[in-house]
Enzyme design. Structure first.
Site, mmCIF file in Angstrom:
data_model
loop_
_atom_site.group_PDB
_atom_site.id
_atom_site.type_symbol
_atom_site.label_atom_id
_atom_site.label_comp_id
_atom_site.label_asym_id
_atom_site.label_seq_id
_atom_site.Cartn_x
_atom_site.Cartn_y
_atom_site.Cartn_z
ATOM 1 N N HIS A 1 0.829 -1.203 0.000
ATOM 2 C CA HIS A 1 0.000 0.000 0.000
ATOM 3 C C HIS A 1 0.867 1.259 0.000
ATOM 4 O O HIS A 1 0.568 2.227 -0.716
ATOM 5 C CB HIS A 1 -0.926 -0.029 1.225
ATOM 6 C CG HIS A 1 -1.747 1.197 1.384
ATOM 7 N ND1 HIS A 1 -1.599 2.046 2.458
ATOM 8 C CD2 HIS A 1 -2.709 1.743 0.605
ATOM 9 C CE1 HIS A 1 -2.450 3.049 2.340
ATOM 10 N NE2 HIS A 1 -3.136 2.891 1.228
ATOM 11 N N GLU B 1 2.158 1.824 -3.450
ATOM 12 C CA GLU B 1 1.130 2.418 -4.309
ATOM 13 C C GLU B 1 1.085 3.934 -4.145
ATOM 14 O O GLU B 1 0.961 4.680 -5.121
ATOM 15 C CB GLU B 1 -0.227 1.797 -3.971
ATOM 16 C CG GLU B 1 -1.408 2.429 -4.692
ATOM 17 C CD GLU B 1 -2.573 2.679 -3.757
ATOM 18 O OE1 GLU B 1 -3.066 3.822 -3.717
ATOM 19 O OE2 GLU B 1 -2.991 1.730 -3.069
ATOM 20 N N HIS B 2 1.222 4.417 -2.915
ATOM 21 C CA HIS B 2 1.271 5.868 -2.673
ATOM 22 C C HIS B 2 2.537 6.484 -3.259
ATOM 23 O O HIS B 2 2.501 7.522 -3.927
ATOM 24 C CB HIS B 2 1.224 6.144 -1.171
ATOM 25 C CG HIS B 2 -0.144 6.142 -0.583
ATOM 26 N ND1 HIS B 2 -0.728 7.265 -0.046
ATOM 27 C CD2 HIS B 2 -1.053 5.142 -0.436
ATOM 28 C CE1 HIS B 2 -1.932 6.968 0.405
ATOM 29 N NE2 HIS B 2 -2.150 5.676 0.186
ATOM 30 N N GLU C 1 -4.302 7.980 7.194
ATOM 31 C CA GLU C 1 -5.299 7.076 6.623
ATOM 32 C C GLU C 1 -5.617 5.937 7.585
ATOM 33 O O GLU C 1 -6.787 5.552 7.765
ATOM 34 C CB GLU C 1 -4.784 6.528 5.288
ATOM 35 C CG GLU C 1 -5.794 5.732 4.503
ATOM 36 C CD GLU C 1 -5.251 5.258 3.162
ATOM 37 O OE1 GLU C 1 -6.012 4.581 2.443
ATOM 38 O OE2 GLU C 1 -4.082 5.549 2.832
#
Length: 418
Positions: free
Chosen positions: A47, A50-51, A127
């Site tokens: 994740h 991906e950022h 997040e």
């Protein structure tokens, strides 16, 4: 059939679904890797990568990436899942070469600068914090972890804050090199696209991908059990689930029909019995979540503290009774809902693009609409009864957050189903 698939010499699969009368296109790369491919010590790296892919390359800084795609009215985004990661764009047809260039750039030439990593770590931590503060969101992570404890399939996609805070830059690059090889990528496009033109773009732009990599993951081991988190909330958020079926299971389509008729809409059993007839909930639904080698079948509901015990009893009663009192009309209605959803999704270029990529990653080939519809149509009452009995016989998993004092235990749920 408008779908064409070509595998390049480096192993990259290129798939297109051409729709000539449109002015737009959706295009992206789907990666056959996600949270399930992470070692425990670096949970969240997929994740975070991906950022970080959007935070600068050798040719573009983070602002350049955003400005270039939006200067042509396009949209660029990504998401990470347990088994796949996706990077995709929606643009006017004439801007497809730009979209391919940007996606190829971020997947092959990202720099992962230390200052960008520090900022993005902070964003991901925000997040994670937001998810923790949203009980009807985080409950699904707790459910997954309880169903699949101490294994990659159960770890949170966002990662754990204590790991993200200290995750080294080198780990991100190493994960990308190990898992973003050409043979594990699908470049898919749908809309006003030309297959040969996309092939030429792919050959020119995706020329620096790593060589073939191993794709081993530990088998998913469903365990089940109970997670309870007492919080001062207005509602109890509950997920009750069972071992489900995988994509290649003969009961895959039957489980989808079951989920639809059991808790997939306003006419479903759960909605009618628990919300409409008894007023115990605002939100209740069931879901079937397939994986490569297994799956989950679950029910989510949010209810008041005093209603929680009654809610679970009713859900168990409905699930246990379904094989005995299933009606042909319910099955027909659920099949119609699934077919309509499939056909409606095909009116979106983004939907068609993602569907095509996922079919290649999961099944190794595109499936025609006719083939899928035929499989849905083949599901009859006997198939639904069979899969309902199979699911209800499994070890349950219960996850709950909120004022849970009156909520039954997972042992009580299992006993009621027996």
């Amino acid at each position: 059939m408008s779908v064409q698939v070509t595998t390049l010499p480096n192993g990259l699969r290129v798939a297109t679904d051409a729709i000539a009368d449109l002015e737009t296109a959706a295009i992206g790369v789907w990666v056959d890797a996600g949270t399930r491919n992470e070692p425990a010590a670096v949970n969240g790296v997929a994740h975070l990568l991906e950022h970080m892919a959007f935070k600068g390359t050798a040719r573009r800084n983070a602002r350049d990436i955003a400005v270039e795609i939006e200067a042509v009215g396009g949209h660029l985004n990504a998401h990470t899942g347990r088994e796949h990661t996706a990077y995709y764009a929606r643009v006017l047809a004439g801007d497809v070469p730009l979209a391919v260039d940007i996606i190829a750039d971020i997947l092959q030439h990202s720099t992962f600068l230390d200052e960008e990593l520090a900022r993005e770590r902070a964003v991901v931590l925000q997040e994670i914090g937001q998810a923790e503060d949203t009980p009807d969101d985080i409950i699904f992570d707790r459910f997954q972890e309880t169903a699949f404890p101490d294994q990659a399939m159960g770890r949170p996609v966002l990662g754990r804050a204590e790991i993200i805070r200290d995750l080294p830059r080198a780990v991100i690059g190493d994960y990308m090199r190990r898992h973003y090889s050409a043979d594990r990528l699908v470049l898919a496009a749908a809309g006003r696209v030309d297959h040969d033109a996309i092939l030429r773009l792919a050959e020119a732009k995706f020329d620096a991908l790593p060589g073939k990599s191993a794709n081993g993951t530990d088998p998913a081991r469903y365990v089940g059990g109970e997670f309870r988190d007492e919080r001062d909330l207005e509602q109890v958020h509950v997920v009750l689930g069972f071992p489900g079926v995988g994509f290649d299971d003969p009961d895959y389509y039957s489980s989808m029909v079951l989920s639809t008729l059991f808790g997939g809409g306003m006419s479903s059993r759960l909605f009618q019995e628990i919300r409409e007839k008894r007023g115990l909930v605002y939100s209740i639904y069931s879901f079937a979540a397939p994986f490569r080698d297994g799956g989950l079948f679950g029910i989510y509901a949010g209810t008041g503290e005093t209603e929680a015990e009654t809610l679970l009893d009713l859900v168990c009663d409905e699930l246990a009774a379904l094989p005995r009192n299933l009606e042909d009309g319910e099955v027909a209605r659920a099949r119609a809902q699934l077919k309509a959803g499939l056909l409606m999704a095909r009116e979106s270029t983004s939907g068609r693009c993602e569907q095509l990529a996922q079919q290649l990653l999961i099944f190794g080939r595109p499936l025609t609409v006719e083939e899928i519809v035929a499989r849905v149509e083949a599901v009859d009452g006997a198939a639904v009864r069979r899969v309902a009995s199979r699911i209800a016989a499994g070890t349950p998993t219960l996850a709950a957050i909120g004022p849970i004092g009156r909520l039954a235990s997972v042992q009580a749920v299992a006993a009621r189903l027996r």
